[in-house]
Design an enzyme around this catalytic site. Structure first.
Site, PDB file in Angstrom:
ATOM      1  N   CYS B 119       0.803  -3.240   4.133  1.00  0.00           N
ATOM      2  CA  CYS B 119       0.612  -1.794   4.070  1.00  0.00           C
ATOM      3  C   CYS B 119      -0.457  -1.490   5.101  1.00  0.00           C
ATOM      4  CB  CYS B 119       0.155  -1.362   2.680  1.00  0.00           C
ATOM      5  SG  CYS B 119      -0.403   0.347   2.632  1.00  0.00           S
ATOM      6  N   CYS B 122      -3.143   1.414   3.798  1.00  0.00           N
ATOM      7  CA  CYS B 122      -4.120   1.146   2.724  1.00  0.00           C
ATOM      8  C   CYS B 122      -3.837  -0.250   2.178  1.00  0.00           C
ATOM      9  CB  CYS B 122      -4.100   2.220   1.643  1.00  0.00           C
ATOM     10  SG  CYS B 122      -2.492   2.758   1.056  1.00  0.00           S
ATOM     11  N   SER B 123      -3.294  -0.344   0.986  1.00  0.00           N
ATOM     12  CA  SER B 123      -3.007  -1.680   0.462  1.00  0.00           C
ATOM     13  C   SER B 123      -1.900  -1.594  -0.578  1.00  0.00           C
ATOM     14  CB  SER B 123      -4.254  -2.288  -0.153  1.00  0.00           C
ATOM     15  OG  SER B 123      -4.701  -1.438  -1.188  1.00  0.00           O
ATOM     16  N   CYS B 124      -0.880  -0.777  -0.326  1.00  0.00           N
ATOM     17  CA  CYS B 124       0.256  -0.673  -1.238  1.00  0.00           C
ATOM     18  C   CYS B 124       0.828  -2.077  -1.455  1.00  0.00           C
ATOM     19  CB  CYS B 124       1.338   0.235  -0.666  1.00  0.00           C
ATOM     20  SG  CYS B 124       0.768   1.930  -0.436  1.00  0.00           S
TER      21      CYS B 124
END
Lengths: 116, 216, 93
Positions: B119, B122-124
């Protein structure tokens, strides 16, 4: 307009591939964040935190680690919604600092003490 | 040392039990701020210490074993794999792993294609199947580079992908979450589903590694 | 204006840089790809992030060839990049 979060394709160094367990503090922030954003409380609705993270600005974004960013944005949202006041937060931060100092759990990095 | 998270008092940084860990020390203003927010929200009755503790436990209970169960089933049951590839949410739900809000897309590694997820914004991450993401997944280095130079990044994880294999990077930017079905290792023909699950690592389901070879 | 696309259709990501909360990474804007999957209508994060109500948008998975995304791409010609993108960021190519 590229926000500090929009890093795909930018130059960066090697990946630190070591895996370490999340600290209890990180888990607490993760849990707290989920709770204030749940349907019961709805203080930080789904998808809103990202916008606040993006708005931290390049400097802050790149200085803080992941859950420190979430802490920063959570505090901002709690202030904006009138759930906490700046005075309350500042007083509590000092109280905790003193408490941790007394128990020997405080090991502030350079420049951190001045922020309190 | 009291343990306030379980006694319902003030928010606290201590673990439930065991000796203090190096990371139990508080190093930054923002760490103190995080503890302050928690204590204030508890004092005001907006959250309770019990709720925080239960949420941590609930999240700790979600581990890559869930994803591994899905992968092992896909390895052993071709019909299931077909359903999973066609509709990830329905496939995960069959194994009691419902997705919340998001759409699961399972992507299969083959001799000709290797998948890896990221991602960049962000950090999906497929938290429902893999738990919380490792720190490197959230790092600027991984997010910046794996979309542009996946082979070099995979090499840093010790994974070499030949030039004849196409690399498919999946950047999770909105409501899609990806799960990589790694290739089933050779020599696993006689293994049971639960033995196979042990070969399916978190990293193999992100796509930065292959599944483990039995006996290694 | 809502547009709808079909799997297999060639699209181009809008090369726009408006302010606000946007889930279309900068590096993919202006690039050409092909629709691979249609996930139907989803909340539009550009609206919901402000706690506003707005129409849902169709969410697609778009596949790009890496050599079309990065002029100096070092890997194989067949390497691809899949990104989920909302309909209003796509136009026919």
């Amino acid at each position: 307009m590229r926000g500090p979060h929009d890093v795909g394709g930018l130059e960066a160094g090697p990946v630190d591939t070591t895996t370490h367990d999340m600290s209890f503090w990180e888990k607490q922030i993760d849990a707290l964040h989920a709770l204030v954003g749940d349907e019961k409380r709805g203080i930080v609705p789904k998808g809103q935190n990202r916008r606040y993270v993006e708005a931290l600005g390049e400097d802050v974004y790149n200085t803080l680690n992941y859950y420190e960013r979430w802490t920063a944005t959570m505090s901002q949202q709690l202030l904006e919604k009138g759930i906490l006041t700046r005075d309350e937060i500042d007083a509590k931060v000092k109280e905790i600092r003193d408490r941790l100092e007394a128990t020997g759990e405080l090991e502030l990095g350079q420049g951190e003490a001045e922020k309190i | 040392m009291t343990d306030a998270t379980s006694s319902g008092g003030h928010g606290h940084i201590h673990r439930e039990s065991g000796p203090p860990q190096p990371d139990d020390k508080v190093h930054s203003y923002y760490q103190i701020l995080g503890i302050a927010l928690q204590e204030l929200l508890i004092e005001k009755g907006i959250v309770s210490a019990d709720e925080v503790r239960q949420m941590i436990e609930r999240r700790d209970a979600i581990t890559p074993a869930r994803g591994a169960k899905i992968v092992a089933r896909a390895w052993t049951d071709g019909d299931f794999k077909a359903r999973l590839l066609a509709d990830g949410n329905a496939g995960a739900a069959e194994l009691d792993c419902p997705m919340t809000y998001t759409e699961l897309v399972a992507v299969e590694n083959t001799p000709k294609a290797h998948n890896v997820i990221v991602c960049t914004l962000c950090s999906c991450y497929p938290r429902e199947l893999l738990g919380l993401p490792p720190s490197w997944y959230k790092s600027r280095e991984y997010r910046a580079r794996v979309v542009r130079d996946p082979r070099a990044v995979l090499k840093e994880f010790g994974t070499e992908i030949g030039d004849h294999v196409e690399i498919r990077v999946h950047d999770s930017t909105a409501d899609i979450r990806y799960l990589v079905i790694p290739r089933r290792p050779a020599g696993t023909e006689g293994m049971t589903e639960s033995e196979l699950e042990d070969l399916v690592t978190r990293d193999s389901m992100i796509g930065v590694a292959e599944a483990k070879t039995p006996g290694k | 204006m809502a547009r709808s696309f079909e799997a297999g259709q060639a699209v181009r990501v809008r090369d726009d840089y408006p302010p606000g909360h946007i889930r279309t990474p900068v590096f993919i804007r202006g690039k050409r790809g092909v629709i691979t999957r249609d996930f139907g209508e989803h909340d539009n994060p550009e609206i919901t992030t402000y706690e506003l109500e707005g129409p849902q948008k169709t969410l697609y998975v778009v596949r790009f060839r890496q050599i079309d995304v990065w002029p100096d791409y070092a890997g194989s010609k067949g390497d691809t990049l899949d990104i989920d993108i909302f309909e209003h960021w796509l136009e026919p190519a």
